[in-house]
Motif scaffolding. Structure first.
Motif, PDB file in Angstrom:
ATOM      1  N   TYR A  26       0.832  -1.200   0.000  1.00 53.23           N
ATOM      2  CA  TYR A  26       0.000   0.000   0.000  1.00 53.23           C
ATOM      3  C   TYR A  26       0.873   1.260   0.000  1.00 53.23           C
ATOM      4  CZ  TYR A  26      -3.682  -3.242   1.404  1.00 53.23           C
ATOM      5  OH  TYR A  26      -4.561  -4.291   1.456  1.00 53.23           O
ATOM      6  N   ASP A  69      -7.793   3.453  -6.356  1.00 56.69           N
ATOM      7  CA  ASP A  69      -9.220   3.158  -6.309  1.00 56.69           C
ATOM      8  C   ASP A  69      -9.647   2.626  -4.939  1.00 56.69           C
ATOM      9  OD1 ASP A  69      -9.513   3.934  -8.938  1.00 56.69           O
ATOM     10  OD2 ASP A  69      -9.199   1.912  -9.718  1.00 56.69           O
ATOM     11  N   TYR A  70      -8.687   2.312  -4.091  1.00 59.12           N
ATOM     12  CA  TYR A  70      -8.994   1.791  -2.759  1.00 59.12           C
ATOM     13  C   TYR A  70      -8.285   2.678  -1.749  1.00 59.12           C
ATOM     14  CZ  TYR A  70      -9.605  -1.575   1.071  1.00 59.12           C
ATOM     15  OH  TYR A  70      -9.952  -2.179   2.252  1.00 59.12           O
ATOM     16  N   ASP A  94     -12.745   4.266   1.634  1.00 63.91           N
ATOM     17  CA  ASP A  94     -13.309   2.922   1.451  1.00 63.91           C
ATOM     18  C   ASP A  94     -13.220   2.052   2.690  1.00 63.91           C
ATOM     19  OD1 ASP A  94     -13.923   3.031  -1.468  1.00 63.91           O
ATOM     20  OD2 ASP A  94     -11.757   3.333  -1.626  1.00 63.91           O
ATOM     21  N   ARG A 220     -10.699  -4.793   0.815  1.00 62.84           N
ATOM     22  CA  ARG A 220     -10.150  -4.647  -0.537  1.00 62.84           C
ATOM     23  C   ARG A 220     -10.542  -5.848  -1.381  1.00 62.84           C
ATOM     24  NH1 ARG A 220      -4.060  -5.940  -0.978  1.00 62.84           N
ATOM     25  NH2 ARG A 220      -5.074  -7.970  -0.705  1.00 62.84           N
ATOM     26  N   GLY A 223     -14.428  -5.972  -2.179  1.00 61.49           N
ATOM     27  CA  GLY A 223     -14.805  -5.131  -3.322  1.00 61.49           C
ATOM     28  C   GLY A 223     -16.142  -4.466  -3.185  1.00 61.49           C
TER      29      GLY A 223
END
Length: 224
Positions: A26, A69-70, A94, A220, A223
């Motif tokens: 990450y 996107d996360y 998220d 993650r 989704g």
């Protein structure tokens, strides 16, 4: 992942947690909250202005193509409350990991003061603490009642992992209970037995880190 520190620390204290995230692939951005380190601002507002600051951090990351996107928010103590308040205000978050978060500014000031300044703290009544909080809001130009993490939990749509020490006197465990009750079915609480406020941060046995990373990866992979 946006990583935030607690009241008595600074961003340097969160580098180890950021490195754990980086080791799992990450991008971790450690942010000094307003009034800390090189960040601007003279006063702490316990999430009221900090959540807007964090949104500007996300805007800057997106402008430089450094976001993904996360997007997650992780924090300890003060930073944990800011993480929840940020998630309530910004749907781009998220997932949240909140370690030792307070449920509201008004509720945490008495326990914090009585632990950190025990003689003076126990001399003051709840009404006197309320007056002090009101005065702080006037000085720093914010409404203390907006520093309400329980209210933020009710608005948060991101899954939230709460982690709290059962021996925490600075932010007692009932703060976590209130936050859990305010969350939806994607909120979980990990109670750390025989651990206080500092013990959860130090995480000697790695239980906090494992729970945090598993939570981040769970959502993650899910989704949703």
């Amino acid at each position: 992942m946006i990583v935030r520190h607690g009241e008595q620390g600074g961003r340097i204290w969160m580098v180890g947690k950021a490195n754990q995230l980086a080791a799992r692939g990450y991008r971790a951005v450690v942010v000094a909250l307003r009034g800390y380190g090189s960040s601007t601002g003279d006063y702490h507002t316990f999430g009221v202005q900090e959540r807007d600051d964090m949104q500007r951090v996300i805007d800057a990351l997106e402008a430089h193509n450094l976001s993904s996107d996360y997007l997650g928010a992780m924090g300890n103590s003060y930073g944990a409350a800011v993480a929840i308040q940020l998630a309530a205000a910004d749907p781009r978050i998220d997932v949240v990991v909140a370690q030792s978060a307070f449920s509201s500014l008004r509720r945490v000031v008495p326990s914090f003061s009585r632990t950190m300044v025990p003689v003076l703290g126990w001399m003051l009544s709840e009404q006197q603490f309320d007056a002090i909080v009101d005065a702080a809001g006037e000085i720093a130009s914010f409404d203390p009642d907006e520093a309400d993490t329980v209210a933020a939990m009710r608005l948060t749509r991101a899954p939230v992992l709460l982690i709290h020490g059962q021996w925490d006197w600075i932010v007692p465990p009932d703060h976590a209970d209130r936050l859990l009750a305010a969350g939806d079915n994607r909120t979980e609480l990990v109670r750390i037995p025989a651990a206080g406020h500092v013990g959860v941060f130090l995480d000697v046995d790695g239980k906090v880190s494992r729970a945090s990373l598993n939570w981040i990866e769970r959502w993650r992979d899910d989704g949703t």
